[in-house]
Design a protein around this motif. Structure first.
Motif, PDB file in Angstrom:
ATOM      1  N   ALA A 120       0.838  -1.194   0.000  1.00 23.81           N
ATOM      2  CA  ALA A 120       0.000   0.000   0.000  1.00 23.81           C
ATOM      3  C   ALA A 120       0.877   1.249   0.000  1.00 23.81           C
ATOM      4  N   SER A 121       0.405   2.280  -0.645  1.00 25.14           N
ATOM      5  CA  SER A 121       1.059   3.589  -0.731  1.00 25.14           C
ATOM      6  C   SER A 121       2.335   3.581  -1.571  1.00 25.14           C
ATOM      7  N   HIS A 122       2.570   2.528  -2.320  1.00 22.97           N
ATOM      8  CA  HIS A 122       3.716   2.478  -3.234  1.00 22.97           C
ATOM      9  C   HIS A 122       3.546   3.573  -4.288  1.00 22.97           C
ATOM     10  N   GLU A 123       4.645   4.045  -4.815  1.00 15.78           N
ATOM     11  CA  GLU A 123       4.591   5.025  -5.903  1.00 15.78           C
ATOM     12  C   GLU A 123       3.859   4.410  -7.101  1.00 15.78           C
ATOM     13  N   PRO A 124       3.091   5.202  -7.841  1.00 12.65           N
ATOM     14  CA  PRO A 124       2.452   4.675  -9.049  1.00 12.65           C
ATOM     15  C   PRO A 124       3.495   4.124 -10.017  1.00 12.65           C
ATOM     16  N   ILE A 125       3.123   3.060 -10.698  1.00 13.00           N
ATOM     17  CA  ILE A 125       4.061   2.404 -11.606  1.00 13.00           C
ATOM     18  C   ILE A 125       3.280   1.702 -12.713  1.00 13.00           C
ATOM     19  N   ILE A 126       3.881   1.655 -13.880  1.00 13.49           N
ATOM     20  CA  ILE A 126       3.404   0.837 -14.997  1.00 13.49           C
ATOM     21  C   ILE A 126       4.611   0.050 -15.464  1.00 13.49           C
ATOM     22  N   ALA A 127       4.458  -1.280 -15.593  1.00 12.66           N
ATOM     23  CA  ALA A 127       5.605  -2.106 -15.978  1.00 12.66           C
ATOM     24  C   ALA A 127       5.149  -3.317 -16.792  1.00 12.66           C
ATOM     25  N   PRO A 128       5.892  -3.642 -17.854  1.00  9.90           N
ATOM     26  CA  PRO A 128       5.628  -4.891 -18.556  1.00  9.90           C
ATOM     27  C   PRO A 128       6.118  -6.056 -17.697  1.00  9.90           C
ATOM     28  N   ILE A 129       5.376  -7.164 -17.738  1.00  7.85           N
ATOM     29  CA  ILE A 129       5.757  -8.323 -16.924  1.00  7.85           C
ATOM     30  C   ILE A 129       6.055  -9.527 -17.811  1.00  7.85           C
ATOM     31  N   LYS A 130       6.882 -10.407 -17.266  1.00  4.04           N
ATOM     32  CA  LYS A 130       7.312 -11.617 -17.971  1.00  4.04           C
ATOM     33  C   LYS A 130       6.307 -12.745 -17.767  1.00  4.04           C
ATOM     34  N   ILE A 131       6.545 -13.819 -18.491  1.00  2.18           N
ATOM     35  CA  ILE A 131       5.851 -15.074 -18.204  1.00  2.18           C
ATOM     36  C   ILE A 131       6.384 -15.505 -16.852  1.00  2.18           C
ATOM     37  N   SER A 132       5.540 -15.443 -15.833  1.00  2.98           N
ATOM     38  CA  SER A 132       6.041 -15.678 -14.483  1.00  2.98           C
ATOM     39  C   SER A 132       4.899 -15.885 -13.496  1.00  2.98           C
ATOM     40  N   GLU A 133       5.310 -16.082 -12.257  1.00  4.51           N
ATOM     41  CA  GLU A 133       4.378 -16.246 -11.148  1.00  4.51           C
ATOM     42  C   GLU A 133       4.132 -14.892 -10.490  1.00  4.51           C
ATOM     43  N   VAL A 134       2.873 -14.601 -10.218  1.00 17.23           N
ATOM     44  CA  VAL A 134       2.515 -13.445  -9.405  1.00 17.23           C
ATOM     45  C   VAL A 134       2.117 -13.998  -8.044  1.00 17.23           C
ATOM     46  N   ARG A 135       2.696 -13.423  -6.982  1.00 16.77           N
ATOM     47  CA  ARG A 135       2.383 -13.890  -5.622  1.00 16.77           C
ATOM     48  C   ARG A 135       1.690 -12.767  -4.864  1.00 16.77           C
ATOM     49  N   VAL A 136       0.629 -13.141  -4.138  1.00 16.21           N
ATOM     50  CA  VAL A 136      -0.137 -12.181  -3.360  1.00 16.21           C
ATOM     51  C   VAL A 136      -0.241 -12.696  -1.935  1.00 16.21           C
ATOM     52  N   LYS A 137       0.303 -11.940  -0.991  1.00 17.54           N
ATOM     53  CA  LYS A 137       0.138 -12.265   0.424  1.00 17.54           C
ATOM     54  C   LYS A 137      -1.218 -11.729   0.842  1.00 17.54           C
ATOM     55  N   ARG A 138      -2.113 -12.636   1.174  1.00 16.31           N
ATOM     56  CA  ARG A 138      -3.501 -12.285   1.467  1.00 16.31           C
ATOM     57  C   ARG A 138      -3.654 -11.611   2.821  1.00 16.31           C
ATOM     58  N   THR A 139      -4.652 -10.751   2.938  1.00 17.39           N
ATOM     59  CA  THR A 139      -4.911 -10.057   4.197  1.00 17.39           C
ATOM     60  C   THR A 139      -5.716 -10.917   5.170  1.00 17.39           C
ATOM     61  N   ASP A 140      -6.512 -11.839   4.643  1.00 13.48           N
ATOM     62  CA  ASP A 140      -7.386 -12.638   5.515  1.00 13.48           C
ATOM     63  C   ASP A 140      -6.647 -13.748   6.255  1.00 13.48           C
ATOM     64  N   ASP A 141      -5.447 -14.110   5.816  1.00 18.44           N
ATOM     65  CA  ASP A 141      -4.644 -15.131   6.482  1.00 18.44           C
ATOM     66  C   ASP A 141      -3.174 -14.792   6.258  1.00 18.44           C
ATOM     67  N   PRO A 142      -2.473 -14.336   7.298  1.00 17.82           N
ATOM     68  CA  PRO A 142      -1.076 -13.906   7.112  1.00 17.82           C
ATOM     69  C   PRO A 142      -0.141 -15.019   6.652  1.00 17.82           C
ATOM     70  N   HIS A 143      -0.564 -16.270   6.768  1.00 15.25           N
ATOM     71  CA  HIS A 143       0.279 -17.396   6.349  1.00 15.25           C
ATOM     72  C   HIS A 143      -0.091 -17.895   4.955  1.00 15.25           C
ATOM     73  N   HIS A 144      -1.073 -17.251   4.334  1.00 18.52           N
ATOM     74  CA  HIS A 144      -1.547 -17.701   3.022  1.00 18.52           C
ATOM     75  C   HIS A 144      -1.024 -16.771   1.928  1.00 18.52           C
ATOM     76  N   GLU A 145      -0.560 -17.389   0.857  1.00 15.78           N
ATOM     77  CA  GLU A 145      -0.070 -16.645  -0.298  1.00 15.78           C
ATOM     78  C   GLU A 145      -0.663 -17.272  -1.545  1.00 15.78           C
ATOM     79  N   ASP A 146      -1.333 -16.470  -2.350  1.00 11.75           N
ATOM     80  CA  ASP A 146      -1.877 -16.966  -3.611  1.00 11.75           C
ATOM     81  C   ASP A 146      -0.797 -16.896  -4.685  1.00 11.75           C
TER      82      ASP A 146
END
Length: 143
Positions: A40-66
């Motif tokens: 949150a509050s990161h500077e605005p950014i636009i970036a091309p992304i590679k064929i890769s994994e996106v990881r999201v640390k969820r707010t509802d469970d601190p031990h869960h990562e999508d």
């Protein structure tokens, strides 16, 4: 400076529709220039992304990562909203591992044939197919 107590909304969209729409504390994306971690509050950014994994640390469970397999595209972040537009994307739980392994095998066979015949076009396409299959296989292990 990013505040870990605030959340970001993460949307991943493909031509087929919304693949992912959740809140997270941290999003990690492999951009063309390297990994990007967004809170949150990161500077605005636009970036091309590679064929890769996106990881999201969820707010509802601190031990869960999508984990989401994304096949290229671009990311935009502003106002605590991460938007990723990709040609295709799959959540780890939705990946058919047998199909991904089959696609990997077919890509490897095509690469071998293309190298033998010195067919650079087929070789380039097969290498992309191999990267996509490997990405799906790697992401599927995060179920």
């Amino acid at each position: 400076m990013a505040d870990p107590n605030h959340i970001v909304t993460v949307n991943i969209v493909t031509p087929d529709g919304v693949v992912y729409d959740h809140h997270g504390n941290l999003v990690i994306v492999n951009a063309i220039d390297g990994d990007i971690g967004i809170m949150a509050s990161h500077e605005p950014i636009i970036a091309p992304i590679k064929i890769s994994e996106v990881r999201v640390k969820r707010t509802d469970d601190p031990h869960h990562e999508d984990a989401i397999a994304v096949n290229g595209g671009f990311l935009e972040f502003s106002n605590d909203l991460v938007s990723i537009v990709a040609n295709s994307a799959e959540r780890a739980r939705d990946i058919d591992l047998r199909r991904a392994q089959y696609q990997k095998q077919k890509a490897e066979e095509t690469i071998k044939t293309a190298e033998e015949k010195h067919n650079v076009d087929d070789l380039a396409r097969a290498q992309v197919s191999l990267r996509k299959a490997m990405n799906r296989i790697n992401v599927s292990s995060h179920k």
